[in-house]
Design an enzyme around this catalytic site. Structure first.
Site, PDB file in Angstrom:
ATOM      1  N   SER A  61       9.647  -9.615  -4.588  1.00 19.04           N
ATOM      2  CA  SER A  61      10.929  -9.127  -5.106  1.00 19.04           C
ATOM      3  C   SER A  61      11.399  -9.962  -6.294  1.00 19.04           C
ATOM      4  O   SER A  61      11.053 -11.150  -6.426  1.00 19.04           O
ATOM      5  CB  SER A  61      12.003  -9.189  -4.007  1.00 19.04           C
ATOM      6  OG  SER A  61      11.636  -8.386  -2.915  1.00 19.04           O
TER       7      SER A  61
HETATM    8  N1  SAM Z   1       9.873 -10.339   1.080  1.00 20.68           N
HETATM    9  C1  SAM Z   1       8.699 -10.179   0.266  1.00 20.68           C
HETATM   10  C2  SAM Z   1       8.394 -11.379  -0.581  1.00 20.68           C
HETATM   11  O1  SAM Z   1       9.165 -12.358  -0.553  1.00 20.68           O
HETATM   12  O2  SAM Z   1       7.367 -11.347  -1.252  1.00 20.68           O
HETATM   13  C3  SAM Z   1       8.738  -8.943  -0.610  1.00 20.68           C
HETATM   14  C4  SAM Z   1       8.607  -7.741   0.173  1.00 20.68           C
HETATM   15  S1  SAM Z   1       7.955  -6.315  -0.609  1.00 20.68           S
HETATM   16  C5  SAM Z   1       9.254  -5.845  -1.690  1.00 20.68           C
HETATM   17  C6  SAM Z   1       8.121  -5.233   0.823  1.00 20.68           C
HETATM   18  C7  SAM Z   1       7.115  -5.536   1.910  1.00 20.68           C
HETATM   19  O3  SAM Z   1       7.493  -4.783   3.067  1.00 20.68           O
HETATM   20  C8  SAM Z   1       5.696  -5.115   1.561  1.00 20.68           C
HETATM   21  O4  SAM Z   1       4.838  -6.209   1.736  1.00 20.68           O
HETATM   22  C9  SAM Z   1       5.390  -4.012   2.578  1.00 20.68           C
HETATM   23  O5  SAM Z   1       4.039  -3.976   2.978  1.00 20.68           O
HETATM   24  C10 SAM Z   1       6.316  -4.408   3.721  1.00 20.68           C
HETATM   25  N2  SAM Z   1       6.652  -3.328   4.659  1.00 20.68           N
HETATM   26  C11 SAM Z   1       6.895  -2.014   4.419  1.00 20.68           C
HETATM   27  N3  SAM Z   1       7.179  -1.380   5.568  1.00 20.68           N
HETATM   28  C12 SAM Z   1       7.130  -2.300   6.564  1.00 20.68           C
HETATM   29  C13 SAM Z   1       7.330  -2.252   7.977  1.00 20.68           C
HETATM   30  N4  SAM Z   1       7.646  -1.120   8.623  1.00 20.68           N
HETATM   31  N5  SAM Z   1       7.196  -3.402   8.678  1.00 20.68           N
HETATM   32  C14 SAM Z   1       6.880  -4.568   8.051  1.00 20.68           C
HETATM   33  N6  SAM Z   1       6.669  -4.672   6.727  1.00 20.68           N
HETATM   34  C15 SAM Z   1       6.808  -3.552   5.984  1.00 20.68           C
END
Ligand code: SAM
Length: 227
Positions: free
Chosen positions: A74
């Site tokens: 992000s």
């Molecule tokens: N917090 C992260 C960082 O500091 O790098 C950035 C997150 S990225 C914007 C969103 C993440 O949410 C992705 O890695 C995606 O695979 C994960 N994601 C999407 N749906 C999810 C779910 N149901 N459970 C867990 N993770 C999920």
């Protein structure tokens, strides 16, 4: 003050990197982030070490960046804003949904939280588990699975932070908050979402506040957009 002492400057985290972080933190303060604890934590976590070395020069721009598997780390402003809204206190149990690169998780650890973080994508989960251990953030409890339904076996949580876009407030997460607990989640369609904070005031009472708009990757899973 952040609960983790600053790491000693090294080749991996040099004075140049620290200077770039200070400039980024000053930019975030200009953009409206007020919480000194949050700014202090972002000044400590070496964001460039969450990037492939070839892309390190992008780490201290206030931008999201691809991390593989169609996902992103992000934007620093987004991390700061979500963390500020979460109002994390030392020792609180925090569930993060969407571990991604592990950067947000490291910011929460730096604020002294006990962090449980769940990632849907197995490739990212394995990569990030190794990275966090190497960087000294190995005390995070990491899980691979559908975080849209939370982690019922480990509930309740003082704070829950969702770092992917939900179509609606994920009910299982509301149920896994302590009384007084706070959920921060972007809610909207797949193009644009509004940041929402929900405070659990009683067993059945929830107070909702809406904040500015953001653009996140979609939350997958049963209480997200499906598979
Ligand atoms: N917090 C992260 C960082 O500091 O790098 C950035 C997150 S990225 C914007 C969103 C993440 O949410 C992705 O890695 C995606 O695979 C994960 N994601 C999407 N749906 C999810 C779910 N149901 N459970 C867990 N993770 C999920």
């Amino acid at each position: 003050m952040p609960a983790v002492p600053p790491p000693t400057p090294s080749a991996a985290d040099s004075y140049r990197h620290r200077g770039q972080r200070r400039a980024l933190v000053a930019e975030l303060a200009r953009k409206g982030i007020r919480d000194e604890r949050v700014l202090g934590a972002l000044a400590l976590v070496p964001r460039h070490l969450f990037f492939e070395p070839a892309f390190e020069s992008h780490a201290y721009h206030d931008k999201a960046f691809p991390i593989g598997e169609g996902q992103t780390i992000s934007q620093p402003y987004t991390v700061a804003c979500q963390t500020e809204l979460l109002q994390v206190r030392e020792g609180q149990r925090v569930l993060e949904v969407g571990t991604g690169s592990g950067y947000q998780c490291s910011v929460l650890l730096t604020l002294g939280a006990e962090v449980l973080s769940i990632e849907y994508n197995r490739v990212l989960f394995e990569r990030t588990r190794q990275r966090l251990a190497q960087l000294g953030y190995g005390r995070a409890h990491l899980f691979c699975g559908d975080g849209s339904v939370g982690l019922p076996a480990h509930a309740p949580f003082d704070r829950i932070l969702v770092t992917a876009a939900a179509p609606a407030l994920p009910r299982p997460l509301l149920q896994q908050l302590t009384i007084g607990g706070v959920l921060v989640v972007p809610v909207g369609n797949e193009q644009v979402q509004r940041m929402v904070r929900v405070t659990r005031e009683s067993a059945d009472g929830f107070a909702r506040e809406d904040f500015e708009e953001f653009r996140f990757v979609p939350l997958r899973g049963a209480a997200g957009w499906g598979e």
